[in-house]
Motif scaffolding. Structure first.
Motif, PDB file in Angstrom:
ATOM      1  N   ASP A  78       5.797  32.547  33.797  1.00 27.67           N
ATOM      2  CA  ASP A  78       6.611  31.385  33.448  1.00 27.67           C
ATOM      3  C   ASP A  78       8.083  31.558  33.780  1.00 27.67           C
ATOM      4  O   ASP A  78       8.835  30.576  33.768  1.00 27.67           O
ATOM      5  N   ARG A  79       8.502  32.804  34.057  1.00 26.53           N
ATOM      6  CA  ARG A  79       9.898  33.098  34.399  1.00 26.53           C
ATOM      7  C   ARG A  79      10.868  32.601  33.333  1.00 26.53           C
ATOM      8  O   ARG A  79      11.970  32.140  33.637  1.00 26.53           O
ATOM      9  N   ASP A  93      16.987  36.386  28.390  1.00 27.60           N
ATOM     10  CA  ASP A  93      16.823  34.952  28.598  1.00 27.60           C
ATOM     11  C   ASP A  93      17.219  34.587  30.032  1.00 27.60           C
ATOM     12  O   ASP A  93      18.333  34.884  30.478  1.00 27.60           O
ATOM     13  N   MET A  94      16.301  33.935  30.772  1.00 26.83           N
ATOM     14  CA  MET A  94      16.561  33.594  32.172  1.00 26.83           C
ATOM     15  C   MET A  94      17.805  32.727  32.334  1.00 26.83           C
ATOM     16  O   MET A  94      18.489  32.792  33.373  1.00 26.83           O
ATOM     17  N   ALA A  95      18.129  31.930  31.340  1.00 29.48           N
ATOM     18  CA  ALA A  95      19.301  31.056  31.440  1.00 29.48           C
ATOM     19  C   ALA A  95      20.602  31.845  31.594  1.00 29.48           C
ATOM     20  O   ALA A  95      21.624  31.283  31.980  1.00 29.48           O
ATOM     21  N   LEU A  96      20.547  33.145  31.317  1.00 31.62           N
ATOM     22  CA  LEU A  96      21.753  33.970  31.382  1.00 31.62           C
ATOM     23  C   LEU A  96      21.901  34.701  32.706  1.00 31.62           C
ATOM     24  O   LEU A  96      22.856  35.462  32.886  1.00 31.62           O
ATOM     25  N   GLU A 191      15.444  36.945  45.460  1.00 31.37           N
ATOM     26  CA  GLU A 191      15.279  35.528  45.817  1.00 31.37           C
ATOM     27  C   GLU A 191      13.825  35.080  45.745  1.00 31.37           C
ATOM     28  O   GLU A 191      13.544  33.876  45.734  1.00 31.37           O
ATOM     29  N   ARG A 192      12.889  36.023  45.685  1.00 32.57           N
ATOM     30  CA  ARG A 192      11.478  35.655  45.541  1.00 32.57           C
ATOM     31  C   ARG A 192      11.026  35.706  44.088  1.00 32.57           C
ATOM     32  O   ARG A 192       9.872  35.389  43.791  1.00 32.57           O
ATOM     33  N   VAL A 193      11.905  36.103  43.191  1.00 32.22           N
ATOM     34  CA  VAL A 193      11.534  36.260  41.777  1.00 32.22           C
ATOM     35  C   VAL A 193      12.243  35.247  40.893  1.00 32.22           C
ATOM     36  O   VAL A 193      11.621  34.591  40.051  1.00 32.22           O
ATOM     37  N   ILE A 194      13.554  35.119  41.052  1.00 29.60           N
ATOM     38  CA  ILE A 194      14.356  34.289  40.145  1.00 29.60           C
ATOM     39  C   ILE A 194      14.278  32.827  40.577  1.00 29.60           C
ATOM     40  O   ILE A 194      14.519  32.509  41.745  1.00 29.60           O
ATOM     41  N   PRO A 195      13.954  31.905  39.670  1.00 30.06           N
ATOM     42  CA  PRO A 195      13.892  30.478  40.027  1.00 30.06           C
ATOM     43  C   PRO A 195      15.212  30.006  40.635  1.00 30.06           C
ATOM     44  O   PRO A 195      16.297  30.443  40.240  1.00 30.06           O
ATOM     45  N   ALA A 196      15.099  29.087  41.583  1.00 28.95           N
ATOM     46  CA  ALA A 196      16.266  28.664  42.373  1.00 28.95           C
ATOM     47  C   ALA A 196      17.413  28.161  41.509  1.00 28.95           C
ATOM     48  O   ALA A 196      18.589  28.440  41.797  1.00 28.95           O
ATOM     49  N   ALA A 197      17.104  27.430  40.436  1.00 29.98           N
ATOM     50  CA  ALA A 197      18.174  26.870  39.602  1.00 29.98           C
ATOM     51  C   ALA A 197      19.047  27.968  39.020  1.00 29.98           C
ATOM     52  O   ALA A 197      20.263  27.798  38.864  1.00 29.98           O
TER      53      ALA A 197
END
Length: 398
Positions: A78-79, A93-96, A191-197
């Motif tokens: 779900d990343r 947290d991915m948002a960080l 770049e293949r792991v972290i969502p583009a946003a």
């Protein structure tokens, strides 16, 4: 006049910010635990597994429907989180993610020189080769690179050069952890792991320092500038001091004196409404915590607030150990009441010893609450039985 935050209220504020005031109820799936990690900021990852891994116990102590697969889903499927470094390896947290770009750059500069001195051979000669391997062949672990290099003992200081290069590329942000197989990290190009946003989001270094200090304060409730710097390890002590001075001047924070368990006052920073903050007293249920629980990670702070002197005695020779080498802290309400030595043995949870703190009396009700939590913990750890040593209820030490 500097307001005084008494010790009891300070503990309640601190525990509330750490998700330890309310019952550990609610969902335990990927989305649910991503919310817990977001509230805490990060969860430290650790490989020791005498009963349950540290990160799993941290999440279970707050959401007892949690099971370890949920964290793997949050990371790999779900990343919701990414894995990187605060004071140690952590699920964050991915948002960080954008704020970690500055840490990537700082770590790259520090680690290149440090690791060339500490690690065997010269790992920098392998960086381009390892990066090309991942780029061409996809996700890999340390066993997939440097196959012609001699393996050492497997200890922390004996990585083969390509393994060191792989870790360096991760710490510098060029690679990211795509998943864990067991507890082994599997890496791929960032770049293949972290969502583009999140990959394409950028913030200035000044904004990261401002965010890091403010976000640390919001999670700690009150803190010195040194504690703010240490929380994420994104701001330096000097940057945190400058932030606190500026935030004090423009009214974003106030100074408070926080009373410790011994009555001594420690000057700290807090949000202006801290003295009016309403916190319910933590429930009196017993919780078994991870040795790396966020509420205990700063051992000195835990000792000041709770009067609880806690160290892991992994490196203390057996004859000199006061307790077992990896004992679990036990909390009841807003008190740390002792520590317990227990270990999974097949499908049995063996409880060797419980040492209460010096000021804690183990009456029948408290023992019943402790054994009830041990039964819940056994189920979480995949054990069908709890087995108690004959002398497991020890006297207070110290």
């Amino acid at each position: 006049m500097i307001p005084v935050l008494d010790n009891r209220r300070a503990r309640h504020i601190f525990l509330s910010r750490h998700g330890l005031s309310t019952p550990p109820s609610g969902g335990g799936k990927s989305d649910d635990i991503a919310g817990v990690i977001g509230d805490l900021g990060f969860v430290q990852l650790d490989s020791v597994n005498t009963f349950a891994r540290a990160h799993d116990l941290i999440l279970w102590s707050r959401r007892q429907q949690y099971r370890p697969a949920a964290l793997g889903h949050a990371l790999a499927r779900d990343r919701h989180v990414f894995e990187h470094w605060t004071h140690d390896a952590a699920a964050i947290d991915m948002a960080l993610f954008a704020h970690w770009r500055h840490k990537f750059a700082r770590d790259a500069a520090v680690l290149e020189g440090r690791w060339k001195e500490w690690r065997r051979d010269d790992f920098t000669k392998k960086i381009d080769e390892v990066l090309a391997h991942v780029s061409d062949h996809g996700a890999c672990s340390s066993g997939d690179v440097g196959t012609d290099e001699s393996r050492g003992s497997g200890g922390w200081w004996d990585w083969h050069p390509s393994k060191t290069a792989l870790e360096y590329l991760w710490r510098s942000g060029q690679l990211s952890v795509v998943r864990r197989d067991g507890f082994k990290k599997v890496y791929d190009l960032t770049e293949r792991v972290i969502p583009a946003a999140h990959l394409n989001a950028h913030v200035s270094e000044a904004d990261t320092v401002d965010w890091a200090c403010g976000a640390a304060l919001d999670r700690l409730g009150f803190a010195t500038s040194g504690e703010l710097a240490a929380f994420w390890a994104l701001a330096t002590p000097a940057e945190a001091r400058a932030w606190a001075k500026m935030a004090l001047a423009d009214g974003r924070v106030i100074e408070v004196d926080v009373a410790g368990a011994d009555g001594k006052l420690r000057r700290s920073f807090a949000r202006p409404d801290v003295m009016e903050e309403v916190t319910d007293p933590p429930q009196t249920r017993v919780r078994i915590l991870s040795p790396f629980d966020p509420a205990l990670r700063d051992r000195k702070r835990a000792e000041r607030l709770f009067g609880f002197h806690y160290r892991i005695e992994i490196f203390v020779p057996a004859p000199k150990r006061q307790y077992g080498y990896y004992v679990f802290p036990v909390m009841e309400g807003d008190q740390l009441i002792g520590r317990i030595d227990m270990k999974r043995n097949g499908e049995v949870l063996d409880v060797t010893a419980f040492w209460p703190e010096a000021n804690v009396r183990m009456g029948a009700g408290r023992v019943a609450r402790l054994t009830a939590e041990l039964a819940r913990a056994a189920k979480f750890g995949g054990c069908g039985e709890v087995r108690y040593a004959a002398d497991w209820q020890r006297g207070a030490m110290g």
